[in-house]
Design a protein around this motif. Structure first.
Motif, PDB file in Angstrom:
ATOM      1  N   UNK A 190      37.280  63.014  66.915  1.00 23.39           N
ATOM      2  CA  UNK A 190      37.600  62.868  68.331  1.00 23.39           C
ATOM      3  C   UNK A 190      37.417  61.411  68.746  1.00 23.39           C
ATOM      4  N   UNK A 191      37.857  61.061  69.956  1.00 21.36           N
ATOM      5  CA  UNK A 191      37.847  59.650  70.314  1.00 21.36           C
ATOM      6  C   UNK A 191      36.433  59.096  70.468  1.00 21.36           C
ATOM      7  N   UNK A 192      35.506  59.892  70.987  1.00 22.29           N
ATOM      8  CA  UNK A 192      34.142  59.409  71.169  1.00 22.29           C
ATOM      9  C   UNK A 192      33.472  59.171  69.818  1.00 22.29           C
ATOM     10  N   UNK A 193      33.586  60.133  68.937  1.00 24.49           N
ATOM     11  CA  UNK A 193      32.994  59.982  67.619  1.00 24.49           C
ATOM     12  C   UNK A 193      33.616  58.856  66.828  1.00 24.49           C
ATOM     13  N   UNK A 194      34.929  58.662  66.995  1.00 25.50           N
ATOM     14  CA  UNK A 194      35.604  57.605  66.247  1.00 25.50           C
ATOM     15  C   UNK A 194      35.203  56.223  66.751  1.00 25.50           C
ATOM     16  N   UNK A 195      35.012  56.104  68.043  1.00 24.50           N
ATOM     17  CA  UNK A 195      34.526  54.835  68.608  1.00 24.50           C
ATOM     18  C   UNK A 195      33.139  54.521  68.052  1.00 24.50           C
ATOM     19  N   UNK A 196      32.274  55.547  68.022  1.00 32.55           N
ATOM     20  CA  UNK A 196      30.927  55.355  67.492  1.00 32.55           C
ATOM     21  C   UNK A 196      30.968  54.976  66.018  1.00 32.55           C
ATOM     22  N   UNK A 197      31.824  55.642  65.250  1.00 31.72           N
ATOM     23  CA  UNK A 197      31.949  55.335  63.820  1.00 31.72           C
ATOM     24  C   UNK A 197      32.393  53.896  63.605  1.00 31.72           C
ATOM     25  N   UNK A 198      33.357  53.455  64.419  1.00 34.55           N
ATOM     26  CA  UNK A 198      33.853  52.082  64.307  1.00 34.55           C
ATOM     27  C   UNK A 198      32.760  51.080  64.651  1.00 34.55           C
ATOM     28  N   UNK A 199      32.000  51.355  65.707  1.00 35.52           N
ATOM     29  CA  UNK A 199      30.922  50.443  66.106  1.00 35.52           C
ATOM     30  C   UNK A 199      29.836  50.359  65.037  1.00 35.52           C
ATOM     31  N   UNK A 200      29.490  51.504  64.448  1.00 33.29           N
ATOM     32  CA  UNK A 200      28.504  51.508  63.368  1.00 33.29           C
ATOM     33  C   UNK A 200      29.017  50.681  62.192  1.00 33.29           C
ATOM     34  N   UNK A 201      30.297  50.849  61.874  1.00 36.92           N
ATOM     35  CA  UNK A 201      30.888  50.086  60.783  1.00 36.92           C
ATOM     36  C   UNK A 201      30.907  48.593  61.054  1.00 36.92           C
ATOM     37  N   UNK A 202      31.275  48.216  62.280  1.00 40.89           N
ATOM     38  CA  UNK A 202      31.349  46.796  62.631  1.00 40.89           C
ATOM     39  C   UNK A 202      29.965  46.154  62.615  1.00 40.89           C
ATOM     40  N   UNK A 203      28.976  46.848  63.189  1.00 42.46           N
ATOM     41  CA  UNK A 203      27.617  46.296  63.236  1.00 42.46           C
ATOM     42  C   UNK A 203      27.048  46.139  61.828  1.00 42.46           C
ATOM     43  N   UNK A 204      27.148  47.188  61.015  1.00 43.17           N
ATOM     44  CA  UNK A 204      26.607  47.123  59.654  1.00 43.17           C
ATOM     45  C   UNK A 204      27.374  46.115  58.803  1.00 43.17           C
ATOM     46  N   UNK A 205      28.703  46.061  58.984  1.00 43.99           N
ATOM     47  CA  UNK A 205      29.502  45.082  58.244  1.00 43.99           C
ATOM     48  C   UNK A 205      29.165  43.656  58.643  1.00 43.99           C
ATOM     49  N   UNK A 206      28.903  43.444  59.932  1.00 43.91           N
ATOM     50  CA  UNK A 206      28.542  42.107  60.411  1.00 43.91           C
ATOM     51  C   UNK A 206      27.196  41.662  59.842  1.00 43.91           C
ATOM     52  N   UNK A 208      25.918  42.642  57.027  1.00 46.73           N
ATOM     53  CA  UNK A 208      26.166  42.331  55.609  1.00 46.73           C
ATOM     54  C   UNK A 208      26.809  40.952  55.458  1.00 46.73           C
ATOM     55  N   UNK A 209      27.763  40.645  56.342  1.00 45.64           N
ATOM     56  CA  UNK A 209      28.443  39.347  56.276  1.00 45.64           C
ATOM     57  C   UNK A 209      27.465  38.202  56.520  1.00 45.64           C
ATOM     58  N   UNK A 210      26.568  38.382  57.484  1.00 42.51           N
ATOM     59  CA  UNK A 210      25.566  37.343  57.779  1.00 42.51           C
ATOM     60  C   UNK A 210      24.653  37.137  56.570  1.00 42.51           C
ATOM     61  N   UNK A 216      24.538  32.666  50.581  1.00 41.53           N
ATOM     62  CA  UNK A 216      25.642  31.920  49.955  1.00 41.53           C
ATOM     63  C   UNK A 216      26.337  32.708  48.846  1.00 41.53           C
ATOM     64  N   UNK A 217      26.322  34.037  48.985  1.00 45.64           N
ATOM     65  CA  UNK A 217      27.079  34.861  48.045  1.00 45.64           C
ATOM     66  C   UNK A 217      28.564  34.826  48.366  1.00 45.64           C
ATOM     67  N   UNK A 218      28.875  34.581  49.635  1.00 42.03           N
ATOM     68  CA  UNK A 218      30.262  34.465  50.070  1.00 42.03           C
ATOM     69  C   UNK A 218      30.377  33.336  51.087  1.00 42.03           C
ATOM     70  N   UNK A 219      31.565  32.742  51.154  1.00 42.43           N
ATOM     71  CA  UNK A 219      31.829  31.713  52.139  1.00 42.43           C
ATOM     72  C   UNK A 219      32.484  32.298  53.375  1.00 42.43           C
ATOM     73  N   UNK A 220      32.718  31.461  54.362  1.00 42.96           N
ATOM     74  CA  UNK A 220      33.285  31.930  55.625  1.00 42.96           C
ATOM     75  C   UNK A 220      34.688  32.491  55.459  1.00 42.96           C
ATOM     76  N   UNK A 221      35.429  31.976  54.498  1.00 37.65           N
ATOM     77  CA  UNK A 221      36.809  32.417  54.308  1.00 37.65           C
ATOM     78  C   UNK A 221      36.937  33.555  53.290  1.00 37.65           C
ATOM     79  N   UNK A 222      35.842  33.906  52.671  1.00 38.96           N
ATOM     80  CA  UNK A 222      35.878  34.990  51.681  1.00 38.96           C
ATOM     81  C   UNK A 222      35.978  36.341  52.377  1.00 38.96           C
TER      82      UNK A 222
END
Length: 260
Positions: A190-206, A208-210, A216-222
């Motif tokens: 549903x739309x509420x759950x999908x928004x939450x899933x996306x936010x969890x993914x973005x936060x956790x992915x961010x 990991x990126x930091x 220095x395992x990855x660069x800014x363009x990697x």
């Protein structure tokens, strides 16, 4: 006696989860290379020797042969073991939340699909479209099995995240597989759950990126696979409809502020 029975149930469920994810390891390894996944046995990555059932029996084989190939003696990779343990853990979590029920089995099947997406995306940075189709089909089935959003919310969920992601994908913000993944999960959550899933993914992915940038395992363009973080968000949002409840609480909180 009750405690003993509960322990036995969780032990059996844990072992079943391990066995299923052991096979998923086989699929993860072979599918991207377009190899058969039903007929051939596994081979040692070092010596190429065909492995028998005693060589690949989940966890037990690693203990018997000290985590080494018994033909060439090379040390085996640790990730297949971690995937198997993940399967056992997920199976136990599903039973913890849903009991021994059809709902628990269904959520475990969803987790299997998400696990395939996760590890294949890690290896190839691509999400095979058949797994997104499977998730969409599972979403349709979930309408009849799980307590969750109504049909209208599910239809909105197909587009509320995937359309903005598609626009960002035009500027190399997301991959096409990620967009299709969130489209498919929209009907499941549903739309509420999908928004939450996306936010969890973005936060956790961010996060990991930091960490990758700091170490220095990855660069800014990697680039890195984003599917695993979205998949984790989908699973968390699905359990007991947690994602939709989280978003609804936020909406209620904003509404209460406006009233006061």
């Amino acid at each position: 006696m009750v405690i003993f029975l509960n322990v036995m149930i969780y032990l059996i469920v844990f072992l079943m989860g391990i066995v299923v994810f052991s096979y998923l390891n086989y699929v993860i390894e072979r599918l991207p290379n377009k190899q058969k996944i039903f007929t051939r046995r596994s081979n040692c990555k070092f010596c190429g020797h065909e492995q028998k059932w005693v060589d690949v029996f989940p966890i037990i084989s690693r203990m018997l042969f000290q985590n080494r190939c018994r033909y060439c003696g090379k040390k085996m990779q640790i990730r297949p073991l971690l995937v198997e343990l993940l399967g056992g853990t997920i199976a136990c979590l599903d039973v913890f939340f849903y009991g021994v029920s059809i709902e628990s089995l269904f959520v475990f099947i969803v987790a299997c699909d998400l696990a395939l997406i996760t590890f294949i995306d890690i290896d190839t940075q691509e999400i095979p479209p058949q797994f997104n189709y499977a998730l969409l089909c599972l979403g349709i089935v979930s309408y009849f099995i799980l307590d969750g959003p109504g049909l209208k919310e599910r239809i909105i969920g197909l587009f509320v995240v995937s359309v903005p992601m598609l626009i960002l994908a035009l500027f190399n913000g997301f991959g096409g597989g990620d967009v299709k993944l969130m489209f498919a999960s929209g009907f499941l959550l549903g739309w509420k759950g999908n928004v939450a899933a996306c936010l969890i993914g973005i936060v956790s992915g961010s996060i990991y990126a930091v960490i990758c940038l700091v170490t220095k395992k990855k660069g800014r363009k990697d680039q890195f696979a984003f599917g695993p973080f979205l998949s984790a968000g989908i699973y968390i949002a699905l359990i007991m409809n947690f994602g939709a409840q989280l978003v609804q609480r936020y909406i209620d909180y904003i509404h209460s502020i406006r009233i006061h």
